[in-house]
Design a protein around this motif. Structure first.
Motif, PDB file in Angstrom:
ATOM      1  N   PHE A  82      -7.041   3.751   7.167  1.00 33.22           N
ATOM      2  CA  PHE A  82      -6.992   3.610   6.008  1.00 33.22           C
ATOM      3  C   PHE A  82      -7.648   2.697   5.670  1.00 33.22           C
ATOM      4  CE2 PHE A  82      -3.039   2.240   4.586  1.00 33.22           C
ATOM      5  CZ  PHE A  82      -2.403   2.311   5.108  1.00 33.22           C
ATOM      6  N   PRO A  83      -8.014   2.600   4.140  1.00 32.56           N
ATOM      7  CA  PRO A  83      -8.139   1.198   3.823  1.00 32.56           C
ATOM      8  C   PRO A  83      -6.972   0.103   3.307  1.00 32.56           C
ATOM      9  CG  PRO A  83      -8.738   2.529   2.057  1.00 32.56           C
ATOM     10  CD  PRO A  83      -8.991   2.767   2.985  1.00 32.56           C
ATOM     11  N   PHE A  84      -6.158  -0.844   4.063  1.00 34.43           N
ATOM     12  CA  PHE A  84      -4.492  -1.180   3.822  1.00 34.43           C
ATOM     13  C   PHE A  84      -5.429  -1.785   2.645  1.00 34.43           C
ATOM     14  CE2 PHE A  84      -1.038  -2.161   5.727  1.00 34.43           C
ATOM     15  CZ  PHE A  84      -0.986  -4.033   6.178  1.00 34.43           C
ATOM     16  N   SER A  85      -5.960  -2.471   2.619  1.00 30.91           N
ATOM     17  CA  SER A  85      -5.419  -3.702   1.610  1.00 30.91           C
ATOM     18  C   SER A  85      -5.645  -2.626   0.360  1.00 30.91           C
ATOM     19  CB  SER A  85      -6.987  -5.032   1.704  1.00 30.91           C
ATOM     20  OG  SER A  85      -7.931  -4.280   1.138  1.00 30.91           O
ATOM     21  N   HIS A  86      -5.820  -1.820  -0.178  1.00 28.11           N
ATOM     22  CA  HIS A  86      -6.210  -0.824  -1.165  1.00 28.11           C
ATOM     23  C   HIS A  86      -5.366  -0.609  -1.678  1.00 28.11           C
ATOM     24  CE1 HIS A  86     -10.412  -0.244  -0.359  1.00 28.11           C
ATOM     25  NE2 HIS A  86     -10.163  -1.347  -0.579  1.00 28.11           N
ATOM     26  N   TYR A  87      -3.820  -0.800  -0.240  1.00 21.31           N
ATOM     27  CA  TYR A  87      -2.209   0.075  -0.747  1.00 21.31           C
ATOM     28  C   TYR A  87      -1.619  -0.808  -0.667  1.00 21.31           C
ATOM     29  CZ  TYR A  87      -5.013   4.728   0.421  1.00 21.31           C
ATOM     30  OH  TYR A  87      -6.214   5.853   0.346  1.00 21.31           O
ATOM     31  N   GLY A 145      -0.967  -4.461  -3.338  1.00 19.55           N
ATOM     32  CA  GLY A 145      -2.229  -4.497  -1.864  1.00 19.55           C
ATOM     33  C   GLY A 145      -2.834  -5.751  -1.777  1.00 19.55           C
ATOM     34  N   THR A 146      -2.286  -6.907  -2.789  1.00 18.25           N
ATOM     35  CA  THR A 146      -2.710  -8.204  -2.321  1.00 18.25           C
ATOM     36  C   THR A 146      -1.648  -8.991  -2.241  1.00 18.25           C
ATOM     37  OG1 THR A 146      -1.758  -8.743  -4.842  1.00 18.25           O
ATOM     38  CG2 THR A 146      -4.145  -7.902  -4.834  1.00 18.25           C
ATOM     39  N   GLY A 147      -0.655  -8.549  -2.077  1.00 20.11           N
ATOM     40  CA  GLY A 147       1.011  -9.291  -1.619  1.00 20.11           C
ATOM     41  C   GLY A 147       1.395 -10.345  -2.723  1.00 20.11           C
ATOM     42  N   LEU A 148       0.520 -10.061  -3.800  1.00 15.88           N
ATOM     43  CA  LEU A 148       1.166 -11.530  -4.801  1.00 15.88           C
ATOM     44  C   LEU A 148       2.360 -11.123  -6.028  1.00 15.88           C
ATOM     45  CD1 LEU A 148      -2.320 -11.969  -6.356  1.00 15.88           C
ATOM     46  CD2 LEU A 148      -0.903 -13.286  -4.503  1.00 15.88           C
ATOM     47  N   PHE A 171      15.841 -10.230   2.273  1.00 12.10           N
ATOM     48  CA  PHE A 171      14.817 -10.015   2.916  1.00 12.10           C
ATOM     49  C   PHE A 171      13.571 -10.145   2.500  1.00 12.10           C
ATOM     50  CE2 PHE A 171      17.101  -5.208   5.326  1.00 12.10           C
ATOM     51  CZ  PHE A 171      17.952  -6.528   5.789  1.00 12.10           C
ATOM     52  N   THR A 172      12.951 -10.564   3.331  1.00 10.78           N
ATOM     53  CA  THR A 172      11.427 -10.930   2.221  1.00 10.78           C
ATOM     54  C   THR A 172      10.523 -10.077   3.507  1.00 10.78           C
ATOM     55  OG1 THR A 172      12.295 -13.220   2.416  1.00 10.78           O
ATOM     56  CG2 THR A 172       9.674 -12.870   2.377  1.00 10.78           C
ATOM     57  N   ILE A 173       9.762  -9.585   2.474  1.00 11.12           N
ATOM     58  CA  ILE A 173       8.729  -8.133   3.101  1.00 11.12           C
ATOM     59  C   ILE A 173       6.780  -9.522   2.595  1.00 11.12           C
ATOM     60  CG2 ILE A 173       8.415  -7.092   0.513  1.00 11.12           C
ATOM     61  CD1 ILE A 173       7.267  -4.624   2.295  1.00 11.12           C
ATOM     62  N   SER A 174       6.568  -9.298   3.183  1.00 12.01           N
ATOM     63  CA  SER A 174       4.896 -10.117   3.130  1.00 12.01           C
ATOM     64  C   SER A 174       3.694  -9.121   4.530  1.00 12.01           C
ATOM     65  CB  SER A 174       5.055 -11.444   3.524  1.00 12.01           C
ATOM     66  OG  SER A 174       5.018 -10.836   5.221  1.00 12.01           O
ATOM     67  N   ARG A 175       2.583  -9.422   3.623  1.00 13.28           N
ATOM     68  CA  ARG A 175       1.513  -8.317   4.754  1.00 13.28           C
ATOM     69  C   ARG A 175       0.010  -9.742   4.600  1.00 13.28           C
ATOM     70  NH1 ARG A 175      -0.288  -3.978   0.609  1.00 13.28           N
ATOM     71  NH2 ARG A 175      -2.018  -3.954   1.933  1.00 13.28           N
ATOM     72  N   ASP A 176      -0.564  -8.980   6.239  1.00 13.77           N
ATOM     73  CA  ASP A 176      -1.204  -9.924   6.140  1.00 13.77           C
ATOM     74  C   ASP A 176      -3.040  -8.754   6.117  1.00 13.77           C
ATOM     75  OD1 ASP A 176      -3.512 -10.856   7.715  1.00 13.77           O
ATOM     76  OD2 ASP A 176      -2.865 -11.540   9.358  1.00 13.77           O
ATOM     77  N   ASN A 177      -3.705  -8.668   5.434  1.00 19.58           N
ATOM     78  CA  ASN A 177      -4.921  -7.385   5.425  1.00 19.58           C
ATOM     79  C   ASN A 177      -5.232  -8.118   6.178  1.00 19.58           C
ATOM     80  OD1 ASN A 177      -3.291  -6.564   2.965  1.00 19.58           O
ATOM     81  ND2 ASN A 177      -4.197  -7.525   1.062  1.00 19.58           N
ATOM     82  N   ALA A 178      -6.196  -8.668   6.730  1.00 21.64           N
ATOM     83  CA  ALA A 178      -6.355  -9.596   7.971  1.00 21.64           C
ATOM     84  C   ALA A 178      -6.189  -7.966   9.382  1.00 21.64           C
ATOM     85  CB  ALA A 178      -7.107 -10.755   8.315  1.00 21.64           C
TER      86      ALA A 178
END
Length: 115
Positions: free
Chosen positions: A27-32, A53-56, A68-75
């Motif tokens: 699925f389009p990861f960055s959209h969610y 979705g932007t991680g902001l 705890f810290t949640i983060s993401r790498d859309n790439a």
């Protein structure tokens, strides 16, 4: 095919740290917005944290705030959960999923906090 694969769990002493990863596909990861959940033995699955979705923007359940810290790498289609100052009550199976319109759950990753 939608798939979520969690990793990074293990046995850690109280006060220790772990970093969980979740690789998403299908699925389009960055959209969610993405979230981490956990389920302790004999308890319901609970929401731990989510990230937009932007991680902001992020949000945490009170029991993990400032630890705890949640983060993401859309790439990389990957969401992370950095867990510090772990407590025995953090022991659970940790899962990731979309925050809205969740898909099929992965196998989770086991976190055990014990001396």
């Amino acid at each position: 095919q939608v798939q979520l694969v969690e990793s990074g769990g293990g046995l850690v002493q109280p006060g220790g740290s772990l970093r969980l990863s979740c690789l998403a596909s299908g699925f389009p990861f960055s959209h969610y917005a993405m979230a981490w959940y956990r389920q302790a033995p004999g308890q319901e699955r609970e929401l731990v944290a989510f990230v937009t979705g932007t991680g902001l923007s992020t949000n945490y359940t009170d029991s993990v705030k400032d630890r705890f810290t949640i983060s993401r790498d859309n790439a990389k289609s990957t969401v992370y959960l950095q867990m510090n100052s772990l407590k025995p009550e953090d022991t659970a199976v940790y899962y990731c999923n979309r925050h809205y319109r969740p898909v099929s759950w992965g196998q989770g990753t086991h976190v055990t906090v014990s001396s």
